[in-house]
Design an enzyme around this catalytic site. Structure first.
Site, PDB file in Angstrom:
ATOM      1  N   PHE A 137       0.833  -1.198   0.000  1.00 37.49           N
ATOM      2  CA  PHE A 137       0.000   0.000   0.000  1.00 37.49           C
ATOM      3  C   PHE A 137       0.871   1.252   0.000  1.00 37.49           C
ATOM      4  CE2 PHE A 137      -3.411  -2.478   2.559  1.00 37.49           C
ATOM      5  CZ  PHE A 137      -3.886  -3.056   1.401  1.00 37.49           C
ATOM      6  N   CYS A 139       3.598   2.005  -2.772  1.00 30.91           N
ATOM      7  CA  CYS A 139       4.263   2.431  -4.009  1.00 30.91           C
ATOM      8  C   CYS A 139       3.683   3.768  -4.480  1.00 30.91           C
ATOM      9  CB  CYS A 139       4.080   1.361  -5.083  1.00 30.91           C
ATOM     10  SG  CYS A 139       5.115   1.617  -6.537  1.00 30.91           S
ATOM     11  N   THR A 205       8.615   3.973  -0.089  1.00 26.94           N
ATOM     12  CA  THR A 205       9.387   5.105  -0.594  1.00 26.94           C
ATOM     13  C   THR A 205       8.602   6.418  -0.568  1.00 26.94           C
ATOM     14  OG1 THR A 205       8.747   4.445  -2.831  1.00 26.94           O
ATOM     15  CG2 THR A 205      10.897   3.713  -2.029  1.00 26.94           C
ATOM     16  N   CYS A 347      41.379  19.486  19.259  1.00 32.43           N
ATOM     17  CA  CYS A 347      40.937  20.536  18.343  1.00 32.43           C
ATOM     18  C   CYS A 347      42.006  20.800  17.285  1.00 32.43           C
ATOM     19  CB  CYS A 347      40.649  21.814  19.132  1.00 32.43           C
ATOM     20  SG  CYS A 347      40.178  23.222  18.096  1.00 32.43           S
ATOM     21  N   CYS A 353      33.395  25.495  14.009  1.00 31.26           N
ATOM     22  CA  CYS A 353      32.459  25.715  15.110  1.00 31.26           C
ATOM     23  C   CYS A 353      32.202  27.208  15.312  1.00 31.26           C
ATOM     24  CB  CYS A 353      32.977  25.067  16.390  1.00 31.26           C
ATOM     25  SG  CYS A 353      34.587  25.701  16.959  1.00 31.26           S
ATOM     26  N   CYS A 382      26.466  30.597  25.657  1.00 39.22           N
ATOM     27  CA  CYS A 382      26.082  29.288  25.111  1.00 39.22           C
ATOM     28  C   CYS A 382      24.698  28.866  25.591  1.00 39.22           C
ATOM     29  CB  CYS A 382      27.121  28.235  25.515  1.00 39.22           C
ATOM     30  SG  CYS A 382      26.754  26.571  24.910  1.00 39.22           S
ATOM     31  N   CYS A 385      22.888  24.494  22.242  1.00 42.38           N
ATOM     32  CA  CYS A 385      22.128  24.007  21.084  1.00 42.38           C
ATOM     33  C   CYS A 385      22.801  22.840  20.369  1.00 42.38           C
ATOM     34  CB  CYS A 385      21.889  25.139  20.099  1.00 42.38           C
ATOM     35  SG  CYS A 385      23.364  25.676  19.191  1.00 42.38           S
ATOM     36  N   CYS A 392      31.564  20.057  13.738  1.00 47.76           N
ATOM     37  CA  CYS A 392      32.969  19.746  14.002  1.00 47.76           C
ATOM     38  C   CYS A 392      33.387  18.476  13.252  1.00 47.76           C
ATOM     39  CB  CYS A 392      33.197  19.555  15.498  1.00 47.76           C
ATOM     40  SG  CYS A 392      34.899  19.132  15.931  1.00 47.76           S
TER      41      CYS A 392
END
Length: 440
Positions: A137, A139, A205, A347, A353, A382, A385, A392
């Site tokens: 059911f 496609c 799909t 780092c 960032c 900060c 989030c 990164c």
């Protein structure tokens, strides 16, 4: 060693990895090769009703989306259901099941939304001694224009009606394959359950056009200068599939309904995530088409090794474990405060960032210190989030650290409250205010 044998609505297989109904399961030759490689089961490519077979295009059938390294992220497929004779398919299905009695062989079916059409094909499939049927059911192209596929899956009343016919005229377990091209996937899932389905599988799909040829100005894939929408699949579809699987797994009206998870599964981790959100097994297509059938070796060994490492004995130990942790936004804890932290030892000073935070977020990452190039999070800006974590290029270089209750959040100047609180009780919520303000 972990036991990854699978029992899905009474259909047994040596592992939970099935090939989805698609070109890889189009004929006995493919399926035999798949079983030799180690796949636990297959859903045979969708069969249509008796008569002249469906006609597919004789040209490009796939569009593609690639990542920067040419890694395939998504396919757009315009191929239809099987274009091979119905009885040839049925003969091969019967022989394959006889040759591989320990493997799951499920047959996908799509016929017109008429009782007589389903009543005619079900005994033919049942005679093959296949383990079950999957009702296509989902496609979204070609067949939906003929009143089948997604055209049925988008109407819950039709879903329930056809499922009832299949349960009435067949002894085989019924798996109902759902379309993602709908506002709320829970509606057809509920309808399928009301009709008596043994399980649902999802997602099929997604309606898509993956690109346009800017020389010919035609959608791709292109057939004689024209293109059409097709079904989108592959890794890029995974987040949508996970969401819909979780929606059904946590819906009170479909709770406990077995789910076969489909959508962008390429690794053992993908499979484990689907099962953690409620899928009893998984179906794979695009990954097999890109990497070949032997990819199942990595799926099986990866899942087994992870389960051993974590102490999970059987698939039941992981199935649905994450479902209880899926909630609605309004119930998230607003008193949970995090800050990003950059590991200066790992780092590489690429600055991604800083650029992301400075241009599109909260200006919380410095780019120099003491006159030198240096990237460090400023806690007083900060908001936690985690955008920086995701841009990164070095894994675990930036991590999110939760502030302990009672400590000061330098951004707000307030202590972290140890108590759980969500939007339903927040003072800024007008509905909450209406609830707590005394009546005049």
């Amino acid at each position: 060693m972990a036991d990854i044998r699978n029992n899905f609505v009474g259909i047994k297989s040596p592992n939970p990895f099935w090939l989805a109904s698609a070109p890889p399961t189009d004929k006995a030759y493919n399926v035999e090769r798949a079983f030799k490689a180690g796949w636990g089961g297959v859903v045979w490519k969708t069969l249509g009703e008796e008569g002249p077979p469906v006609v597919n295009v004789n040209g490009p059938r796939y569009g593609a989306i690639w990542g920067g390294d040419r890694r395939l992220l998504g396919f757009n497929n315009i191929e239809l259901i099987t274009d091979r004779d119905l009885y040839r398919n049925l003969t091969e299905i019967k022989q394959v099941k006889k040759n591989w009695p320990d493997r799951a062989v499920v047959v996908s079916i799509m016929v017109p939304c008429e009782e007589d059409a389903w009543k005619a094909i079900l005994p033919l499939v049942e005679e093959t001694e296949a383990d079950g049927i999957e009702l296509n059911f989902g496609c979204p192209h070609g067949m939906s224009e003929r009143g089948m596929g997604a055209a049925v899956g988008q109407v819950p009343e039709y879903v329930e009606m056809v499922v009832r016919w299949c349960k009435q005229y067949s002894r085989m377990p019924v798996i109902t394959k759902l379309t993602p091209n709908i506002t709320d996937v829970r509606q057809p899932a509920r309808a399928a359950k009301n009709g008596g389905t043994d399980a649902v599988s999802l997602i099929n799909t997604i309606n898509s056009i993956t690109g346009v040829d800017l020389d010919t100005f035609a959608p791709m894939p292109t057939i004689d200068g024209k293109g059409t929408h097709g079904g989108y699949c592959g890794p890029a579809a995974k987040p949508i599939a996970l969401h819909m699987v979780a929606d059904i797994a946590r819906d009170p009206e479909t709770y406990g309904l077995p789910i076969s998870g489909i959508g962008g599964i390429s690794t053992w981790r993908d499979a484990a995530e689907f099962m953690a959100l409620g899928a009893g097994n998984v179906q794979v297509c695009t990954a097999a088409m890109v990497y070949g059938f032997k990819i199942v070796e990595e799926l099986v060994s990866g899942l087994s090794n992870w389960m051993d490492e974590k102490g999970h004995k059987t698939l039941d130990d992981i199935t649905g474990r994450a479902t209880r942790n899926v909630t609605d936004w309004q119930f998230l804890n607003l008193n949970y405060i995090t800050k990003a932290k950059i590991d200066q030892d790992t780092c590489i000073s690429c600055g991604r960032c800083h650029i992301a935070c400075e241009d599109t977020s909260h200006q919380a990452i410095m780019k120099e210190k003491d006159g030198k190039r240096h990237f460090e999070v400023m806690d007083d800006q900060c908001v936690g989030c985690n955008l920086c974590v995701n841009v990164c290029p070095i894994e675990d270089c930036i991590t999110m650290i939760a502030l302990e209750p009672g400590t000061m959040d330098t951004r707000t100047g307030k202590q972290v409250d140890p108590h759980y609180a969500n939007w339903t009780t927040h003072l800024n919520n007008p509905m909450a205010k209406a609830a707590i303000e005394p009546a005049e």
